[in-house]
Design an enzyme around this catalytic site. Structure first.
Site, PDB file in Angstrom:
ATOM      1  N   HIS A 562       0.784  -1.031   0.022  1.00 24.65           N
ATOM      2  CA  HIS A 562       0.013   0.019   0.036  1.00 24.65           C
ATOM      3  C   HIS A 562       0.887   1.317   0.133  1.00 24.65           C
ATOM      4  CE1 HIS A 562      -3.512   2.524   1.353  1.00 24.65           C
ATOM      5  NE2 HIS A 562      -2.487   3.250   1.924  1.00 24.65           N
ATOM      6  N   GLU A 563       1.894   1.274   0.708  1.00 23.75           N
ATOM      7  CA  GLU A 563       2.897   2.311   1.062  1.00 23.75           C
ATOM      8  C   GLU A 563       3.446   2.554  -0.422  1.00 23.75           C
ATOM      9  OE1 GLU A 563       2.390   4.551   3.226  1.00 23.75           O
ATOM     10  OE2 GLU A 563       0.917   3.028   4.473  1.00 23.75           O
ATOM     11  N   HIS A 566       1.710   4.367  -3.258  1.00 26.98           N
ATOM     12  CA  HIS A 566       1.578   5.964  -3.253  1.00 26.98           C
ATOM     13  C   HIS A 566       2.626   6.393  -4.216  1.00 26.98           C
ATOM     14  CE1 HIS A 566      -1.502   6.853  -0.183  1.00 26.98           C
ATOM     15  NE2 HIS A 566      -0.945   5.940   0.583  1.00 26.98           N
TER      16      HIS A 566
END
Ligand SMILES: *[C@@H]1O[C@H](CO)[C@@H](O)[C@H](O)[C@H]1NC(C)=O
Ligand SMILES: *[C@@H]1O[C@H](CO)[C@@H](O)[C@H](O)[C@H]1NC(C)=O
Ligand SMILES: *[C@@H]1O[C@H](CO)[C@@H](O)[C@H](O)[C@H]1NC(C)=O
Ligand SMILES: *[C@@H]1O[C@H](CO)[C@@H](O)[C@H](O)[C@H]1NC(C)=O
Ligand SMILES: *[C@@H]1O[C@H](CO)[C@@H](O)[C@H](O)[C@H]1NC(C)=O
Length: 791
Positions: A562-563, A566
Site C-alpha cells: 500500500h505504501e 503511493h
C-alpha cells in the site's frame, strides 16, 4: 509542480490493547485547493473537438503533434498560447504512447495549476486533460485581493464545520440521552472524530488570522517580493504544535528577521524552475524552497481569476508540503498538498552471487498466513539488472572512501541497494544513512531469528527490537519485489520510478526508496512521502501496539505494498516531476484506493476470497477499513454515492470505495480471462523477445504485450490508466482512463465488461456530481447505466 505527498495508512485512531503508550492521534495534514470547474479530460476520440487539427502521419514526432494540437485547441488567444513542455514528458516504449506534460505561462510566470497532459500515439491524440486559465489576464502582475474570490481555505473550514455537525447528528442519534449531550458524551464524540477536531482546531481557528495580520502590518505593493510574511502565515496553519503557533504570533517580527533568503540559483538547467531558499523557518527541518507563480481562483460571479502566489516546498518533521499562499496581504492559503498519502551505459559487471533471505515469502500477506522460508534474491533481470545489492559507487550516498580503480558497481552486504535502502529508525528522525542494517557478510545469507513472545507491556518494545535483523530483511525483500513487479507493468525509469541509478534508461536517478523499519515517529500506522522524480521517496513502517507481543507492520506485506503504491500513483499521475496531482478529495482518495487494490490483488489466489486490509497488524478481523473488499453487497455495500456519507471526509474512506470498485472490475476480468498463478512476467531473451509461455497472449507484430489473464490484465490496465489520466483526476477520469488503456492494449475488447463492472457500484455513464468543494465534497448521484452498445 515540485512537491511531495505524504500519505499515511489510516486517518482514524486505532485503539490500543496492550499499549502503555499514549493513544495514537492522527498526524496533522492539510490538503485542499481551488476547484477547477473549467478543467476537462477527454478520453474518447469523439469527445476531442478541435478547430481543425487533423491526425498526423504515424511516424510524426509526437512532441510536434502535441504542439500542433495545443496550438489548435488554444486558438488565437495569446494569453493561453504561452506554455512550456515539461522535461519529464516521455514516450513509453511498452505502449508506444507519448505522455506530454504542459505547463501554462502568463507574462512569463507559471500558472501552477494550469496543466495539460496529452497522450499521443501514431500521430493521433488519444486523450488529453486541460486546466489552462482561459480568462482575461491581469494587466501586469496581479496585485489586488478581490473580495469576491472564493478562497479555498475558508470554504475548507466551512465544510469541515459542516462535516463535524453531520457526524455529531449521527452520533447523537445513537445515544439515549437528550441533546445537547453531556460533557462525558462529548468527550466520547471528540475521541470518535479525533482527527477532524484536531484539524479544525489547528487549521480553522486561525482562519481570521490572515485578516488580522494584514491589518496589523499593512503591506506595500513592493512587499510582494518578500515571501517571508506569506510563509509565516502558512507555518501558523501548518505546524501541529499550538505552542509554536503562539510563539510565531508572539514574536512575529523576531521570526521574520531571523528568516534569511538566499538567491535564485542561476545555474538551473534550461527549462527548469528557479527557486529562492528561505532559512530558519520555524518548525521546518530544511530550508524552504520558494518561487512566485499564478494560481486560478474562482470568483463569486462564476469567473476565474489569476492570483499571484508564493509557492513553497516546506519540509517538516512529519509533513512535506507544497503550498501556494497569496503574495498580497492578507496572505491566504490557496492550495496545499502534503506528501505524506515516485551517461553511457557501462558494460554491466557480472551480478554478485544472489543473496538469500529468511522471510515470509511473496504472496504471504502476514504471519497469520504462513511461516518464514529461505527465499533466493530472485530479482527480475529487466527491472534490477545488477540485483538488489549493487549500485554504482558514484550513486551511493553512503560511500565516502576512494573508489577502487576500474570498478563501477559497489556490492553491498547489507540491506542497501539500488532500489531500496532499508534500516531501523527507532529514533524516528530523518537521518538514515548511519542507521543500523543487518550485515550478511560474504555469505549473503540474511537468516535472522524472529520468534516474538508475550512480555510485560514495558518490555514489549525490547522484544520487537530484538528481531530487528529479521524485520529490516523482510522490508528490504518485500520492497524490492514490489519495485521489480511494478517495473514490468510500466513503472520504469522514464516513468519516474525509484532507483539510485537508472542504467542509462532515462528519468531522474538518485531516488531509491528510504525504507525505515520500526520507525519511532509513530505507532499503528505507516506512511510514504513522494517527492518528484530524482529525490528519494521515504517509507516509514511502524510497530502496532495492538497486541502483546507488538505486531510489526514490516511483516504485513499488504501495508508495505500500500505504501509503496503511493509512490507509484503519485509519480505516474500528471508526470514524474509533478507530485501535486493526488492531494485531496477524490484524487487523494484514489491514491489510497490503488494501494489497497494492488495489495489485495497481490495476495489473492485462484480460489476467490474476501480480504480485509491490515487485519493482522491491527489485530482486528475486519481490518483498518470500514469493510473488507468483497463481491457481496451485504459485506461491502460501498457505492459511488457513499462518498457523501458522514465519515467519508478523509482520503482513506474515499479510497476504500475506489478500491472496492476496482476489486469488482478485476473480478469481472478474471471471470472472463481466468487467473494467472503469478503476476510476474517471464524474462525476455537477450534479443528482447519474450518466451512463449502462458503469461502473455501470442505477440503479433510490434504490438504491446497483452497479459493473458484477468488478474494480470487488471494490474496492467490500472497502472496504464494512471499514466493516461489528468492531474487531479476524479473517479470519472480514472475510470475513463482505464477504459482507454484497454482500448489501447486490446483494441477495446473489454469495453462492455469494464463499463458493466464500473456501473455495479454506481460509476455508470449516468453517474454525476454537483458542487465539488476545495477538499473534495459535493453531491453525488449513482449511475447504473452502460453505453448503449453494451445492452
Ligand atoms: C561485485 O561482485 C561481482 C561478482 O561477484 C564481482 O565481479 C565484482 O568485482 C564485485 N565488485 C567489486 C567492486 O568488488
Ligand atoms: C507455522 O509452522 C508451525 C510449526 O510447523 C505450524 O504449527 C503453524 O501452523 C505454521 N503457521 C502457519 C500460519 O502456517
Ligand atoms: C543482528 O545480526 C548481527 C549479525 O549476525 C548480530 O551480531 C546482532 O546481534 C543481531 N542483532 C540482534 C538485535 O539480534
Ligand atoms: C484452490 O482450490 C483447489 C480445489 O479445492 C485446490 O486444489 C487448490 O490448492 C486451491 N489453491 C490455492 C492457491 O489455495
Ligand atoms: C530471440 O532469442 C530466442 C532464444 O534465443 C530465439 O528462440 C528467438 O527466435 C529469437 N528471436 C528473434 C526475433 O531473433
Amino acid at each position: 509542480m515540485r512537491c511531495l505527498l505524504i500519505a499515511s495508512l489510516l486517518a482514524g485512531i486505532v485503539g490500543s490493547v496492550s499499549g502503555h503508550r499514549a493513544p495514537v492521534t492522527a498526524r496533522k495534514s492539510l490538503g485542499f485547493g481551488p476547484v477547477h470547474a473549467h478543467a476537462v479530460y477527454r478520453s474518447n476520440p469523439y469527445q476531442i473537438v478541435t478547430n481543425g487539427f487533423v491526425p498526423q502521419s504515424p511516424d510524426a514526432d509526437p512532441f510536434e503533434v502535441a504542439r500542433l494540437f495545443i496550438n489548435d485547441i488554444l486558438g488565437p488567444n495569446q494569453v493561453q498560447a504561452s506554455y512550456r513542455i515539461r522535461p519529464d514528458s516521455y514516450t513509453d516504449p511498452s505502449t508506444g504512447v507519448t505522455h506530454v506534460y504542459v505547463r501554462q505561462l502568463v507574462q512569463g510566470i507559471e500558472v501552477a495549476d494550469g496543466n495539460m497532459n496529452i497522450n499521443v500515439k501514431d500521430g493521433k491524440i488519444l486523450s488529453y486533460g486541460n486546466s489552462f486559465f482561459a480568462g482575461t489576464p491581469p494587466s501586469l502582475i496581479a496585485l489586488t485581493d478581490s473580495p469576491t474570490l472564493r478562497y479555498p481555505h475558508r470554504e475548507y473550514c466551512e465544510d469541515l464545520t459542516a462535516e463535524l455537525e453531520k457526524q455529531y447528528t449521527v452520533f447523537a442519534s445513537t445515544q439515549n440521552e437528550q441533546t445537547p449531550l453531556g460533557s462525558h458524551k462529548m468527550s466520547e464524540f471528540d475521541a470518535s472524530v479525533g482527527h477532524l477536531t484536531h484539524m479544525h482546531y489547528s487549521n480553522c481557528q486561525f482562519d481570521g488570522l490572515a485578516d488580522e495580520m494584514a491589518l496589523e502590518r499593512p503591506q506595500a505593493v513592493g512587499d510582494v517580493g518578500d515571501m517571508r510574511p506569506a510563509l509565516l502565515q502558512f507555518m501558523v496553519a501548518a505546524t501541529p504544535k499550538s505552542e509554536m503557533v503562539n510563539d510565531i504570533l508572539g514574536k512575529y517580527n523576531e521570526h521574520l528577521e531571523k528568516m534569511t533568503i538566499s538567491g535564485i540559483n542561476h545555474f538551473t538547467p534550461e527549462g527548469e524552475q528557479t527557486y529562492f531558499f528561505v532559512d530558519n523557518v520555524p518548525d521546518t527541518v530544511n530550508p524552504v524552497k520558494a518561487n512566485i507563480a499564478y494560481m486560478q481562483i474562482p470568483s463569486e460571479h462564476g469567473s476565474v481569476e489569476l492570483v499571484t502566489v508564493w509557492k513553497f516546498e516546506v519540509e517538516m518533521e512529519d509533513n512535506w508540503y507544497e503550498a501556494a499562499v497569496s503574495a498580497i496581504a492578507p496572505h491566504r492559503i490557496v492550495s496545499v498538498v502534503d506528501w505524506a498519502s515516485d551517461a553511457p551505459i557501462p558494460v554491466p559487471d557480472t551480478p554478485k552471487e544472489p543473496a538469500s533471505y529468511n522471510v515470509f515469502a511473496w504472496g504471504i500477506n502476514d504471519p497469520s498466513e504462513g511461516n518464514r522460508t529461505v527465499e533466493k534474491e530472485n530479482f527480475d533481470g529487466l527491472a534490477s539488472p545488477m540485483g538488489w545489492h549493487s549500485l554504482p559507487f558514484a550513486n551511493d550516498p553512503s560511500f565516502k572512501s576512494v573508489k577502487p580503480n576500474n570498478a563501477f558497481y559497489r556490492n553491498t552486504s547489507t540491506t542497501f541497494g539500488n532500489n531500496v535502502f532499508a534500516q531501523e529508525n527507532w529514533e524516528g528522525q530523518n537521518a538514515y544513512l548511519n542507521n543500523y542494517r543487518p550485515d550478511a557478510g560474504s555469505s549473503a545469507v540474511y537468516d535472522f531469528k524472529y520468534n516474538p513472545q508475550a512480555s510485560d507491556s514495558d518490555e514489549a518494545m525490547d522484544v520487537a527490537q530484538s528481531y530487528i535483523n529479521a524485520t529490516v530483511t523482510q522490508l528490504f525483500y518485500t520492497s524490492n519485489m514490489i519495485h521489480d513487479l511494478y517495473y514490468r507493468y510500466g513503472f520504469t525509469e522514464l516513468a519516474g520510478n525509484f532507483q539510485q541509478y537508472n542504467f542509462g534508461r532515462g528519468g531522474r536517478e538518485g531516488d531509491a526508496v528510504i525504507a525505515n523499519a520500526q520507525d519511532g515517529s509513530g505507532f499503528n500506522n505507516a506512511n510514504f512521502m513522494t517527492p518528484p522524480d530524482g529525490t528519494n521517496g521515504r517509507m516509514r513502517m511502524y510497530l502496532w501496539n495492538t497486541a502483546n507481543p507488538y505486531r510489526d507492520g514490516d511483516f504485513e506485506a499488504g501495508i508495505v505494498i500500500h505504501e509503496y503504491s503511493h509512490g507509484l500513483s503519485t509519480r505516474l499521475t500528471g508526470g514524474p516531476l509533478n507530485s501535486g496531482c493526488l492531494g485531496w478529495g477524490e484524487s487523494g482518495g484514489m491514491g489510497e484506493g490503488w494501494g489497497d487494490f494492488l495489495a489485495t490483488t497481490i495476495r489473492s489466489t485462484e480460489n476467490y476470497s474476501d480480504y480485509a486490509m491490515g487485519a493482522w497488524a491491527a489485530n482486528r478481523a475486519k481490518g483498518i477499513r470500514n469493510y473488507p473488499y468483497s463481491l457481496d453487497e451485504t459485506v461491502n455495500p460501498s457505492t459511488y454515492q457513499t462518498l457523501d456519507k458522514p465519515g467519508y471526509w478523509g482520503v482513506h474512506a474515499i479510497g476504500e470505495v475506489w478500491a472496492q470498485i476496482l476489486w469488482l472490475v478485476s473480478q469481472a476480468l478474471i471471470e472472463k480471462h481466468g487467473f494467472s498463478q503469478t503476476l510476474y512476467p517471464p524474462m525476455p531473451f537477450e534479443n528482447g523477445t519474450v518466451p512463449a509461455n502462458d503469461f502473455y497472449r501470442p505477440v503479433v507484430g510490434k504490438k504491446p504485450l497483452v497479459p493473458k489473464h484477468g488478474n494480470t490484465l487488471s494490474v496492467q490496465l490500472v497502472i496504464s490508466g494512471m499514466k493516461l489520466q489528468p492531474c487531479q483526476p476524479s473517479f470519472f477520469d480514472a475510470r475513463d482512463a482505464i477504459i482507454l488503456a484497454d482500448e489501447e492494449l486490446t483494441g477495446g475488447e473489454n469495453f462492455c465488461t469494464l463499463w458493466k463492472a464500473f456501473s455495479l457500484r454506481g460509476l455508470g455513464t449516468d453517474a454525476s456530481v454537483q458542487g465539488r468543494t476545495p477538499w473534495g465534497g459535493g453531491i453525488r448521484i449513482n449511475g447504473f447505466a452502460t453505453p448503449a452498445t453494451c445492452t
